[in-house]
Design an enzyme around this catalytic site. Structure first.
Site, short mmCIF file in Angstrom:
data_model
loop_
_atom_site.label_atom_id
_atom_site.label_comp_id
_atom_site.label_asym_id
_atom_site.label_seq_id
_atom_site.Cartn_x
_atom_site.Cartn_y
_atom_site.Cartn_z
N LYS A 1 85.13 82.81 9.45
CA LYS A 1 86.41 82.47 10.24
C LYS A 1 87.42 83.29 9.80
CE LYS A 1 87.12 79.02 13.12
NZ LYS A 1 86.29 78.25 13.98
P1 NAD Z 1 92.72 75.27 22.55
O1 NAD Z 1 93.81 75.97 22.39
O2 NAD Z 1 92.08 75.61 23.92
O3 NAD Z 1 93.03 73.71 23.00
C1 NAD Z 1 93.62 72.93 22.27
C2 NAD Z 1 94.21 71.44 22.93
O4 NAD Z 1 94.64 70.41 21.89
C3 NAD Z 1 95.41 71.84 23.80
O5 NAD Z 1 95.26 70.95 24.98
C4 NAD Z 1 96.57 71.46 22.87
O6 NAD Z 1 97.81 71.14 23.84
C5 NAD Z 1 96.01 69.99 22.48
N1 NAD Z 1 96.94 69.92 21.24
C6 NAD Z 1 97.40 70.80 20.34
N2 NAD Z 1 98.20 69.96 19.33
C7 NAD Z 1 97.97 68.85 19.70
C8 NAD Z 1 98.51 67.60 19.35
N3 NAD Z 1 99.58 67.48 18.03
N4 NAD Z 1 98.53 66.55 19.81
C9 NAD Z 1 97.37 66.45 20.84
N5 NAD Z 1 96.88 67.48 21.45
C10 NAD Z 1 97.18 68.78 20.94
O7 NAD Z 1 91.71 75.18 21.62
P2 NAD Z 1 90.05 74.77 21.49
O8 NAD Z 1 89.26 75.98 21.68
O9 NAD Z 1 89.77 73.70 22.74
O10 NAD Z 1 89.80 74.30 20.28
C11 NAD Z 1 90.14 72.69 20.33
C12 NAD Z 1 89.30 72.57 18.73
O11 NAD Z 1 87.76 72.61 18.92
C13 NAD Z 1 89.64 73.23 17.40
O12 NAD Z 1 89.30 72.57 16.37
C14 NAD Z 1 88.54 74.36 17.39
O13 NAD Z 1 88.15 74.67 16.13
C15 NAD Z 1 87.32 73.48 18.01
N6 NAD Z 1 86.33 74.14 18.44
C16 NAD Z 1 86.30 75.09 19.49
C17 NAD Z 1 85.26 75.56 20.07
C18 NAD Z 1 85.45 76.63 21.25
O14 NAD Z 1 84.22 77.04 21.71
N7 NAD Z 1 86.55 76.92 21.61
C19 NAD Z 1 84.01 75.44 19.58
C20 NAD Z 1 83.95 74.74 18.34
C21 NAD Z 1 84.92 73.83 17.88
#
Ligand code: NAD
Length: 435
Positions: free
Chosen positions: A125
């Site tokens: 990471k």
């Molecule tokens: P992203 O930045 O696309 O979306 C994050 C979302 O969370 C946004 O809608 C944002 O407004 C919201 N958010 C942020 N702070 C918040 C709060 N305090 N309360 C409520 N909502 C809030 O990120 P993502 O890629 O969707 O990743 C989200 C999670 O999933 C992370 O933990 C990431 O590590 C995990 N993840 C992502 C992937 C991927 O393929 N993108 C894969 C596995 C895990």
């Protein structure tokens, strides 16, 4: 690959260590789960020590010429947790809250996640402490390229393969791919995944994490004798993972009755038009101003009475404070680490069926693996092939974790860790310790 080779302990082996006083520390949360699972496995103590330690932690200074002409120096980290099963794999996030502890925890989670779905990757990471929303595209490009060159010695299709994470995207991956390729003198698409299609990205990658969440949720509902068709769903986070999970669940027939992002949450018991909400976010950046329902706080969303709760935003949103109030039947952890280790027993004792993050959101890394395979073969698959192979991987992995959870009478989370640790430990045993 060997699966249960080292799963041979008995419940009497259980020595659950105390959870850290700091409930929010993600590395402590990861090791607490590791220790719980290890207490059920007869691991060689030396191998267990290897699994607890990141292989490599790098901290770099990243000087960037800002648009104003001034130079600003950012701090970046890249952690490779384990490469026994294959190259380190894991995203890069740009966020002011990035810390070495957080990146190390996320790197370890990637090791376990890749092992749960049995793809031949280890865990890594990266992150840069910055506020990407206050930076111009040019500043972000220079930051990305300088960070890439600072960690370039460890990168490569056979050693460490980044991907997008919070606040990074396909464009960021294109800049990393280009920077690495310029250094080695030829195009190397397989050095990153989550790239734009035109430079070797995979069809189906963008929706893969959300699609994986839908698949394991459907399997969990079936296991509990329920159908996805009548299920009610609340989703926290409406970015890459949350919006795709909401869309896929809604397409599968579920009723998404609450969604939320950092600007607040929305509730509509008749069901939210997810495609319309996605289109709103595409135009406006967030859900703010989308008023097709009653407004809620994020904490109210988490404690709604629903069949399925999908926390898909951040770490540490389900804690000892709100865990007693969770009324969902199933939690599908779209985000990494949304439940603190201290909250685990509260949620479990309340009978909530938790699909742990290292299984629930593994669809993304699974299709990242497919992207890497396609790059190395120089042959692109159709979206149907990608989705069918993702379906097969997620269903198989869910069933393997469920089977272990039932046979060893442990939670789905502990079973997922046991499966993952046994797979990584088996490889260490076979390879031995190089001296
Ligand atoms: P992203 O930045 O696309 O979306 C994050 C979302 O969370 C946004 O809608 C944002 O407004 C919201 N958010 C942020 N702070 C918040 C709060 N305090 N309360 C409520 N909502 C809030 O990120 P993502 O890629 O969707 O990743 C989200 C999670 O999933 C992370 O933990 C990431 O590590 C995990 N993840 C992502 C992937 C991927 O393929 N993108 C894969 C596995 C895990």
């Amino acid at each position: 690959m060997t699966t249960h080779a080292l799963v041979r302990g008995s419940p009497t082996d259980l020595r659950v260590p105390p959870v850290s006083a700091d409930e929010d520390n993600p590395f402590d949360a990861m090791t607490a789960r590791l220790d719980r699972a290890a207490a059920r496995l007869e691991l060689d103590p030396g191998i267990y020590q290897i699994l607890r330690h990141p292989e490599r932690q790098i901290t770099v200074a990243v000087p960037v010429r800002m648009d104003s002409g001034a130079i600003e120096v950012f701090t970046g980290h890249r952690v490779v947790h384990n490469t026994a099963r294959g190259p380190g794999k894991g995203g890069i996030r740009f966020d002011p809250r990035v810390s070495l502890d957080e990146v190390s925890a996320l790197a370890a989670w990637m090791t376990w996640k890749c092992a749960v779905v049995d793809v031949p990757f280890g865990g890594a990471k990266g992150g840069v402490l910055c506020d990407p929303f206050s930076m111009s595209p040019g500043e972000l490009e220079r930051l990305t390229r300088r960070y890439t060159s600072a960690i370039i010695d460890g990168l490569g299709p056979d050693s460490d393969v980044p991907a997008p994470d919070v606040n990074t995207n396909e464009q960021t991956m294109a800049w990393i791919m280009d920077t690495y390729s310029m250094h080695v003198g030829h195009a190397v698409p397989a050095v990153v995944t989550g790239k734009p299609l035109a430079i070797g990205g995979s069809l189906g990658r963008r929706e893969a994490t959300g699609r994986g969440c839908m698949i394991v949720t459907r399997e969990a509902l079936a296991h509990l004798g329920m159908s996805v068709k009548a299920a009610t769903v609340a989703v926290q986070g409406f970015g890459n993972v949350g919006s795709a999970a909401a869309r896929q669940l809604s397409r599968a027939g579920a009723r998404v009755i609450a969604i939320g992002d950092k600007t607040g949450a929305l509730y509509n018991p008749r069901g939210i038009d997810v495609d319309e909400a996605v289109a709103w976010v595409r135009r406006h950046g967030t859900l703010e101003g989308y008023v097709k329902g009653t407004t809620l706080t994020n904490d109210e969303l988490l404690t709604l009475e629903v069949d399925v709760l999908v926390p898909a935003a951040l770490e540490n949103v389900i804690t000892t404070k709100n865990a007693p109030n969770i009324r969902a039947k199933i939690i599908c952890e779209g985000a990494n680490g949304p439940t603190t280790a201290a909250a685990d027993p509260i949620v479990e004792d309340n009978g909530v069926f938790v699909i742990p993050d290292i299984l629930a959101n593994a669809g993304g890394v699974t299709v990242s693996y497919f992207e890497w395979v396609q790059n190395r073969a120089g042959y692109a698959w159709t979206e149907n092939v990608v989705n069918a192979r993702l379906e097969e991987t997620m269903v198989r992995s869910f069933r393997e974790v469920l089977e272990l959870s039932r046979s060893r009478r442990v939670s789905m989370r502990t079973a997922a860790y046991m499966l993952a640790m046994s797979r990584v430990a088996a490889v260490h045993e076979l390879r031995g310790v190089y001296a």
